[in-house]
Design a protein around this motif. Sequence first.
Motif, mmCIF file in Angstrom:
data_model
loop_
_atom_site.group_PDB
_atom_site.id
_atom_site.type_symbol
_atom_site.label_atom_id
_atom_site.label_comp_id
_atom_site.label_asym_id
_atom_site.label_seq_id
_atom_site.Cartn_x
_atom_site.Cartn_y
_atom_site.Cartn_z
ATOM 1 N N GLN A 35 8.105 6.789 -9.985
ATOM 2 C CA GLN A 35 9.344 6.564 -9.137
ATOM 3 C C GLN A 35 8.847 6.832 -7.802
ATOM 4 N N LEU A 36 9.348 5.571 -7.116
ATOM 5 C CA LEU A 36 9.372 5.282 -5.388
ATOM 6 C C LEU A 36 10.615 5.510 -5.144
ATOM 7 N N TRP A 37 10.627 6.586 -3.723
ATOM 8 C CA TRP A 37 12.010 6.363 -3.277
ATOM 9 C C TRP A 37 11.342 5.437 -1.880
ATOM 10 N N ILE A 38 12.606 3.794 -1.622
ATOM 11 C CA ILE A 38 12.209 3.748 -0.600
ATOM 12 C C ILE A 38 13.347 3.897 0.451
ATOM 13 N N ASP A 39 12.762 3.623 1.950
ATOM 14 C CA ASP A 39 14.009 3.108 2.448
ATOM 15 C C ASP A 39 14.171 2.228 3.371
ATOM 16 N N PHE A 40 15.229 1.723 3.038
ATOM 17 C CA PHE A 40 15.843 0.378 3.573
ATOM 18 C C PHE A 40 16.623 0.207 4.504
ATOM 19 N N GLY A 41 16.360 1.680 5.530
ATOM 20 C CA GLY A 41 17.503 1.359 7.084
ATOM 21 C C GLY A 41 18.649 1.375 6.554
ATOM 22 N N GLU A 42 19.363 0.610 6.893
ATOM 23 C CA GLU A 42 20.931 0.837 6.889
ATOM 24 C C GLU A 42 21.742 1.342 5.779
ATOM 25 N N LEU A 43 20.806 0.885 4.618
ATOM 26 C CA LEU A 43 21.349 0.521 3.359
ATOM 27 C C LEU A 43 20.918 2.113 2.800
ATOM 28 N N GLY A 44 20.162 2.885 3.179
ATOM 29 C CA GLY A 44 19.919 3.965 2.827
ATOM 30 C C GLY A 44 18.206 4.377 1.905
ATOM 31 N N ILE A 45 18.403 5.190 1.511
ATOM 32 C CA ILE A 45 16.905 5.887 0.616
ATOM 33 C C ILE A 45 17.584 5.618 -0.837
ATOM 34 N N LEU A 46 16.764 3.886 -1.380
ATOM 35 C CA LEU A 46 17.096 3.814 -3.331
ATOM 36 C C LEU A 46 16.090 3.865 -3.917
ATOM 37 N N LYS A 47 16.245 4.358 -4.842
ATOM 38 C CA LYS A 47 15.092 4.917 -5.818
ATOM 39 C C LYS A 47 14.274 3.740 -7.011
ATOM 40 N N SER A 48 13.333 3.416 -7.276
ATOM 41 C CA SER A 48 13.015 2.349 -8.103
ATOM 42 C C SER A 48 12.222 3.032 -9.493
ATOM 43 N N SER A 49 11.633 2.598 -10.231
ATOM 44 C CA SER A 49 10.361 2.845 -11.249
ATOM 45 C C SER A 49 9.998 1.691 -11.144
ATOM 46 N N ALA A 50 8.321 1.856 -11.023
ATOM 47 C CA ALA A 50 7.762 0.312 -11.112
ATOM 48 C C ALA A 50 6.128 0.658 -11.593
ATOM 49 N N GLN A 51 6.119 -0.205 -12.952
ATOM 50 C CA GLN A 51 4.261 -0.318 -13.409
ATOM 51 C C GLN A 51 3.765 -0.646 -12.670
ATOM 52 N N ILE A 52 3.204 0.016 -11.505
ATOM 53 C CA ILE A 52 2.067 -0.610 -10.570
ATOM 54 C C ILE A 52 0.515 0.589 -10.979
ATOM 55 N N THR A 53 0.837 0.970 -11.887
ATOM 56 C CA THR A 53 -0.213 2.131 -11.742
ATOM 57 C C THR A 53 -1.975 1.130 -11.301
ATOM 58 N N LYS A 54 -1.993 0.629 -12.356
ATOM 59 C CA LYS A 54 -3.019 0.231 -12.595
ATOM 60 C C LYS A 54 -3.934 -0.390 -11.727
ATOM 61 N N CYS A 55 -2.728 -1.474 -10.358
ATOM 62 C CA CYS A 55 -3.224 -1.822 -8.829
ATOM 63 C C CYS A 55 -3.136 -0.716 -8.008
ATOM 64 N N TYR A 56 -2.361 0.832 -8.098
ATOM 65 C CA TYR A 56 -2.143 1.018 -6.723
ATOM 66 C C TYR A 56 -2.348 2.375 -7.232
#
Length: 112
Positions: A35-56
Amino acid sequence: MKEIISWNDFEKIDIRVGTIIEVKIFEKAKNPAYQLWIDFGELGILKSSAQITKCYSQTEILFKQVMAVVNFPEKQIANFMSQCLVLGVVGNDKDVVLIEPERKVTNGFKIG
């Protein structure tokens, strides 16, 4: 290759740069994910789910800048509302490598 789209179709996609500011293991996901919380500046903080556990690892992606589509409708994944789609390159083994700017830029800047 998928079907050819028009320039007008492409212009509808809002891709922005943001910085991952929080990462948690997504325990209720069907496939291993964060589960990611991403700061997009003026757009604010948006959440995302990412299947990236194998590489990161969690520490590896914390404060990393990523690119994401920010104008999709929210999508519920288990008990989590994903608000943007983080972009990555999907390999033959389904591992995902994140797409990131080659140098630090301002959060919220558009890709175009």
